[in-house]
Write a protein that holds these residues in place. Structure first.
Motif, PDB file in Angstrom:
ATOM      1  N   MET A   1       0.827  -1.206   0.000  1.00 45.42           N
ATOM      2  CA  MET A   1       0.000   0.000   0.000  1.00 45.42           C
ATOM      3  C   MET A   1       0.864   1.259   0.000  1.00 45.42           C
ATOM      4  SD  MET A   1      -1.278   2.644   2.034  1.00 45.42           S
ATOM      5  CE  MET A   1      -1.217   2.142   3.749  1.00 45.42           C
ATOM      6  N   LEU A   2       1.903   1.273   0.848  1.00 50.97           N
ATOM      7  CA  LEU A   2       2.778   2.437   0.921  1.00 50.97           C
ATOM      8  C   LEU A   2       3.524   2.649  -0.395  1.00 50.97           C
ATOM      9  CD1 LEU A   2       4.203   1.910   4.518  1.00 50.97           C
ATOM     10  CD2 LEU A   2       2.631   3.729   3.799  1.00 50.97           C
ATOM     11  N   LYS A   3       4.028   1.579  -0.963  1.00 46.48           N
ATOM     12  CA  LYS A   3       4.810   1.690  -2.199  1.00 46.48           C
ATOM     13  C   LYS A   3       3.969   2.213  -3.352  1.00 46.48           C
ATOM     14  CE  LYS A   3       7.878  -0.979  -5.225  1.00 46.48           C
ATOM     15  NZ  LYS A   3       8.506  -2.314  -5.458  1.00 46.48           N
ATOM     16  N   THR A   4       2.698   1.821  -3.386  1.00 37.70           N
ATOM     17  CA  THR A   4       1.831   2.217  -4.489  1.00 37.70           C
ATOM     18  C   THR A   4       1.282   3.626  -4.336  1.00 37.70           C
ATOM     19  OG1 THR A   4       1.148  -0.106  -4.663  1.00 37.70           O
ATOM     20  CG2 THR A   4      -0.190   1.508  -5.837  1.00 37.70           C
ATOM     21  N   THR A   5       1.091   4.072  -3.084  1.00 39.74           N
ATOM     22  CA  THR A   5       0.324   5.286  -2.827  1.00 39.74           C
ATOM     23  C   THR A   5       1.166   6.468  -2.356  1.00 39.74           C
ATOM     24  OG1 THR A   5      -1.418   3.768  -2.078  1.00 39.74           O
ATOM     25  CG2 THR A   5      -1.776   6.102  -1.670  1.00 39.74           C
ATOM     26  N   PHE A   6       2.299   6.194  -1.698  1.00 33.44           N
ATOM     27  CA  PHE A   6       3.047   7.275  -1.059  1.00 33.44           C
ATOM     28  C   PHE A   6       4.491   7.333  -1.551  1.00 33.44           C
ATOM     29  CE2 PHE A   6      -0.465   6.247   1.815  1.00 33.44           C
ATOM     30  CZ  PHE A   6      -1.044   7.506   1.947  1.00 33.44           C
ATOM     31  N   THR A   7       5.175   8.402  -1.153  1.00 32.40           N
ATOM     32  CA  THR A   7       6.534   8.678  -1.630  1.00 32.40           C
ATOM     33  C   THR A   7       7.573   8.021  -0.740  1.00 32.40           C
ATOM     34  OG1 THR A   7       5.857  10.797  -2.566  1.00 32.40           O
ATOM     35  CG2 THR A   7       8.197  10.514  -2.113  1.00 32.40           C
ATOM     36  N   ASP A   8       8.508   7.338  -1.358  1.00 29.75           N
ATOM     37  CA  ASP A   8       9.654   6.779  -0.648  1.00 29.75           C
ATOM     38  C   ASP A   8      10.575   7.936  -0.248  1.00 29.75           C
ATOM     39  OD1 ASP A   8      11.973   5.553   0.200  1.00 29.75           O
ATOM     40  OD2 ASP A   8      12.280   4.384  -1.630  1.00 29.75           O
ATOM     41  N   LEU A   9      10.738   8.132   1.056  1.00 30.46           N
ATOM     42  CA  LEU A   9      11.499   9.275   1.572  1.00 30.46           C
ATOM     43  C   LEU A   9      12.920   8.917   1.987  1.00 30.46           C
ATOM     44  CD1 LEU A   9       8.675  10.855   3.765  1.00 30.46           C
ATOM     45  CD2 LEU A   9       9.408  11.558   1.479  1.00 30.46           C
ATOM     46  N   THR A  10      13.367   7.717   1.665  1.00 30.02           N
ATOM     47  CA  THR A  10      14.666   7.249   2.138  1.00 30.02           C
ATOM     48  C   THR A  10      15.810   8.187   1.762  1.00 30.02           C
ATOM     49  OG1 THR A  10      13.839   4.986   1.876  1.00 30.02           O
ATOM     50  CG2 THR A  10      16.199   5.256   2.244  1.00 30.02           C
ATOM     51  N   GLU A  11      15.875   8.600   0.511  1.00 29.40           N
ATOM     52  CA  GLU A  11      17.005   9.432   0.075  1.00 29.40           C
ATOM     53  C   GLU A  11      17.005  10.805   0.744  1.00 29.40           C
ATOM     54  OE1 GLU A  11      16.838  11.452  -3.880  1.00 29.40           O
ATOM     55  OE2 GLU A  11      15.208  10.025  -4.264  1.00 29.40           O
ATOM     56  N   TYR A  12      15.844  11.248   1.223  1.00 29.45           N
ATOM     57  CA  TYR A  12      15.744  12.565   1.853  1.00 29.45           C
ATOM     58  C   TYR A  12      15.999  12.525   3.361  1.00 29.45           C
ATOM     59  CZ  TYR A  12      13.386  13.599  -2.546  1.00 29.45           C
ATOM     60  OH  TYR A  12      13.074  13.751  -3.876  1.00 29.45           O
ATOM     61  N   LEU A  13      15.861  11.329   3.968  1.00 30.20           N
ATOM     62  CA  LEU A  13      15.890  11.257   5.422  1.00 30.20           C
ATOM     63  C   LEU A  13      16.896  10.268   6.001  1.00 30.20           C
ATOM     64  CD1 LEU A  13      12.016  11.323   6.053  1.00 30.20           C
ATOM     65  CD2 LEU A  13      13.613  13.237   6.250  1.00 30.20           C
ATOM     66  N   SER A  14      17.374   9.338   5.222  1.00 31.68           N
ATOM     67  CA  SER A  14      18.269   8.309   5.747  1.00 31.68           C
ATOM     68  C   SER A  14      19.623   8.900   6.144  1.00 31.68           C
ATOM     69  CB  SER A  14      18.479   7.218   4.695  1.00 31.68           C
ATOM     70  OG  SER A  14      19.363   6.228   5.179  1.00 31.68           O
ATOM     71  N   GLY A  15      20.154   8.439   7.260  1.00 30.67           N
ATOM     72  CA  GLY A  15      21.468   8.874   7.702  1.00 30.67           C
ATOM     73  C   GLY A  15      21.554  10.377   7.883  1.00 30.67           C
ATOM     74  N   ASP A  16      22.635  10.980   7.408  1.00 27.87           N
ATOM     75  CA  ASP A  16      22.850  12.414   7.579  1.00 27.87           C
ATOM     76  C   ASP A  16      21.977  13.273   6.672  1.00 27.87           C
ATOM     77  OD1 ASP A  16      24.716  11.912   9.496  1.00 27.87           O
ATOM     78  OD2 ASP A  16      26.470  12.305   8.233  1.00 27.87           O
ATOM     79  N   ALA A  17      21.258  12.656   5.738  1.00 27.96           N
ATOM     80  CA  ALA A  17      20.382  13.438   4.866  1.00 27.96           C
ATOM     81  C   ALA A  17      19.324  14.178   5.677  1.00 27.96           C
ATOM     82  CB  ALA A  17      19.717  12.529   3.833  1.00 27.96           C
ATOM     83  N   VAL A  18      18.922  13.603   6.796  1.00 29.22           N
ATOM     84  CA  VAL A  18      17.887  14.227   7.624  1.00 29.22           C
ATOM     85  C   VAL A  18      18.357  15.544   8.243  1.00 29.22           C
ATOM     86  CG1 VAL A  18      18.482  13.165   9.851  1.00 29.22           C
ATOM     87  CG2 VAL A  18      16.082  13.655   9.310  1.00 29.22           C
ATOM     88  N   LEU A  19      19.657  15.748   8.318  1.00 31.64           N
ATOM     89  CA  LEU A  19      20.182  16.961   8.945  1.00 31.64           C
ATOM     90  C   LEU A  19      19.787  18.223   8.182  1.00 31.64           C
ATOM     91  CD1 LEU A  19      23.750  15.705   9.967  1.00 31.64           C
ATOM     92  CD2 LEU A  19      21.659  15.800  11.350  1.00 31.64           C
ATOM     93  N   ALA A  20      19.318  18.072   6.943  1.00 29.07           N
ATOM     94  CA  ALA A  20      18.774  19.219   6.203  1.00 29.07           C
ATOM     95  C   ALA A  20      17.478  19.698   6.843  1.00 29.07           C
ATOM     96  CB  ALA A  20      18.526  18.825   4.749  1.00 29.07           C
ATOM     97  N   TYR A  21      16.918  18.872   7.722  1.00 26.70           N
ATOM     98  CA  TYR A  21      15.684  19.197   8.443  1.00 26.70           C
ATOM     99  C   TYR A  21      15.955  18.981   9.931  1.00 26.70           C
ATOM    100  CZ  TYR A  21      14.355  18.150   3.661  1.00 26.70           C
ATOM    101  OH  TYR A  21      14.303  18.119   2.290  1.00 26.70           O
ATOM    102  N   PRO A  22      16.597  19.960  10.586  1.00 32.00           N
ATOM    103  CA  PRO A  22      17.130  19.771  11.940  1.00 32.00           C
ATOM    104  C   PRO A  22      16.112  19.290  12.966  1.00 32.00           C
ATOM    105  CG  PRO A  22      17.911  21.828  10.990  1.00 32.00           C
ATOM    106  CD  PRO A  22      16.867  21.304  10.066  1.00 32.00           C
TER     107      PRO A  22
END
Length: 540
Positions: free
Chosen positions: A156-177
């Motif tokens: 359901m998630l894969k079909t309906t919503f956005t995969d946020l891994t590249e934006y939030l995984s590891g240090d990527a999340v630091l763009a959103y303190p």
């Protein structure tokens, strides 16, 4: 606005994701958590963010910081968001707030945010069907709050919503303190099939509380913390006087008795009812300790220390009993602690504490059931527009602004002199502010919890002391980060049948021996399948 789904795509999604009974089994969100495996996923880097130094430090790990007064110098925590309006669907437990045109709080929120936040929301009890209808209708808002677990959740998630891994995984999340300041365990519950699917709405780790009228126990000369099962029973008897209309408990304290016997998990409902050792899962209901806890419960009920009208009484009624001194204990989620003080403002000497479960014989290590890691999480409707994704994440980052910041003040209290006034440094909502701030932005995203009770230093200290004593005792739920399709699609009715047998035993209508065939039937029908699904994932 998120892209519209075609009818053909909706029908395909329904077949893949089981959207007929979309939100099958659910709970508080934390107990029925994520994925197929979190192994290769690098969870968001944790970097605490604060806008004010607490009076009581967040130590040991997992304890919420405490503030006796609201910081007098608020500081900005994030930059305003620019761009087109952002739409959202979420839920509420409160009455409906005034609409945007007559809601200065909401208007100020949009001004501070820098873009228009358009929120649609319904009562929590109706939310499951609303989400199903919205997805089937094919026109999703930008953000959707996801409660509990649904059938074929990863699909359901894969079909309906956005995969946020590249934006939030590891240090990527630091763009959103502010998102980086959310606790790691909360993120585990938004990972499915090794991908990150949303922003968790975190909750304090203390979980369910055996709320205690400390002033009544002190008046009776009783300790606030018994050390054994025998002392617990003696305390209950001392607080009970049927002729005077007083009983110790407003409901059967079964989870407390389970913890005395070394078992964690929330019953009835069986949420978190699994133990694991070396990758092998055991349902707590199959253990000898569970049977002993049942025997202890029957003994307590027969002793007459529980309110005779407890069966079927709503939590509001039980809370009223305790506020009136009819009972000395009630059981509830930790998030409700502060509400008691608002309701008890006219009760002389009222003081509330939380009691921890002793061990049964007074020796050994105490245990505690942890609270849910989150109440829900917010997913972003499927889109390939990276700039739009980043804008929405900035909105969520802003909504997670920490306690003490100017943004937090706007989120919780609104406009000084209009929706709130100051009592010293503490903000106090006006009559209009109390209704306007019911807008449920906090069920889309919010910062990690803090302990703050305006004008009530003792309440802050009591909550903090309870967390300091209880959080280190919490036994981690081994199912956190695991997903069972059997739980999502088949277990609800079987659990309901099991719970009915449990209640009949507790009330003395069935013997304790009735439990063994009941739990065997549960395991044969769904439990062994759930066990296998958890063990397969844990072994990856």
């Amino acid at each position: 606005m998120a892209p519209t789904l075609s009818r053909r795509r909706v029908l395909a999604l329904g077949a893949a994701a089981g959207l007929g009974p979309l939100l099958g089994a659910c709970g508080d969100g934390g107990s029925s958590s994520s994925n197929g495996s979190t192994g290769p996923v690098k969870l968001p880097t944790y970097k605490p963010v604060t806008a004010a130094t607490p009076d009581l430090a967040a130590e040991p790990a997992g304890v919420s910081p405490g503030y006796f007064t609201y910081p007098t110098a608020s500081s900005a925590a994030s930059q305003p968001v620019q761009g087109e309006a952002v739409t959202a669907l979420t839920y509420t437990y409160d009455p409906i707030a005034p609409a945007l045109g007559s809601n200065p709080y909401w208007q100020n929120l949009n001004d501070k945010l820098g873009t228009e936040l358009k929120i649609t929301y319904v009562a929590s009890a109706d939310y499951k069907s609303r989400v199903a209808t919205t997805i089937a209708g094919g026109d999703l808002p930008d953000m959707v709050a996801i409660q509990g677990v649904v059938q074929q959740m990863p699909a359901m998630l894969k079909t309906t919503f956005t995969d946020l891994t590249e934006y939030l995984s590891g240090d990527a999340v630091l763009a959103y303190p502010n998102l980086a300041g959310l606790p790691t365990d909360a993120w585990r519950s938004v990972v499915y099939d090794q991908r990150i699917w949303g922003i968790p709405v975190p909750r304090a780790r203390i979980g369910t509380v055996l709320y205690t009228r400390a002033d009544l126990l002190a008046k009776a000369g009783l300790s606030l913390q018994p050390t054994s099962w025998d002392e617990f029973k003696q305390m209950a008897a001392a607080l009970t006087d049927e002729r005077a209309g007083r009983w110790a408990f407003g409901q059967i304290p079964f989870n407390t008795i389970l913890e005395m016997n070394g078992i964690t998990g929330n019953w009835p409902g069986g949420a978190g009812a699994w133990q694991a050792k070396d990758g092998v899962f055991t349902h707590t209901g199959t253990t000898p300790q569970f049977t002993q806890a049942l025997q202890d419960t029957v003994e307590l009920v027969k002793s007459g220390v529980i309110h005779p009208d407890q069966a079927g009484a709503p939590n509001t009624k039980r809370n009223q009993w305790m506020l009136a001194g009819t009972t000395s204990f009630t059981i509830g989620l930790y998030a409700g602690w502060g509400k008691f003080y608002g309701q008890a403002k006219d009760v002389p000497g009222f003081r509330l504490t939380g009691m921890l479960s002793p061990t049964r014989d007074g020796t050994g290590t105490r245990v505690r059931t942890p609270g849910p890691t989150l109440s829900s999480f917010t997913a972003i409707a499927k889109t390939d527009d990276a700039n739009r994704i980043k804008q929405i994440l900035q909105v969520l980052n802003w909504l997670c602004s920490p306690f003490g910041s100017s943004e937090y003040l706007a989120l919780r209290y609104g406009v000084e002199g209009q929706t709130f006034n100051r009592n010293g440094s503490d903000p106090t909502l006006t009559e209009g502010g109390r209704s306007q701030t019911l807008l449920p932005v906090r069920y889309l995203a919010e910062a990690s919890p803090v302990i703050y009770e305006p004008g009530n230093r003792q309440a802050v200290q009591d909550q903090y002391d309870h967390q300091v004593a209880g959080v280190p005792l919490a036994v981690p739920d081994p199912t956190l980060g695991l997903y069972s399709e059997t739980v999502a699609s088949k277990a609800a009715s079987e659990q309901q049948e099991l719970d009915s047998v449990l209640l009949e035993i507790q009330l003395g209508n069935k013997p304790v021996s009735a439990w063994q065939p009941a739990i065997k039937q549960f395991m044969d029908r769904v439990g062994n399948k759930i066990k296998a699904e958890y063990e397969e994932q844990a072994g990856r």
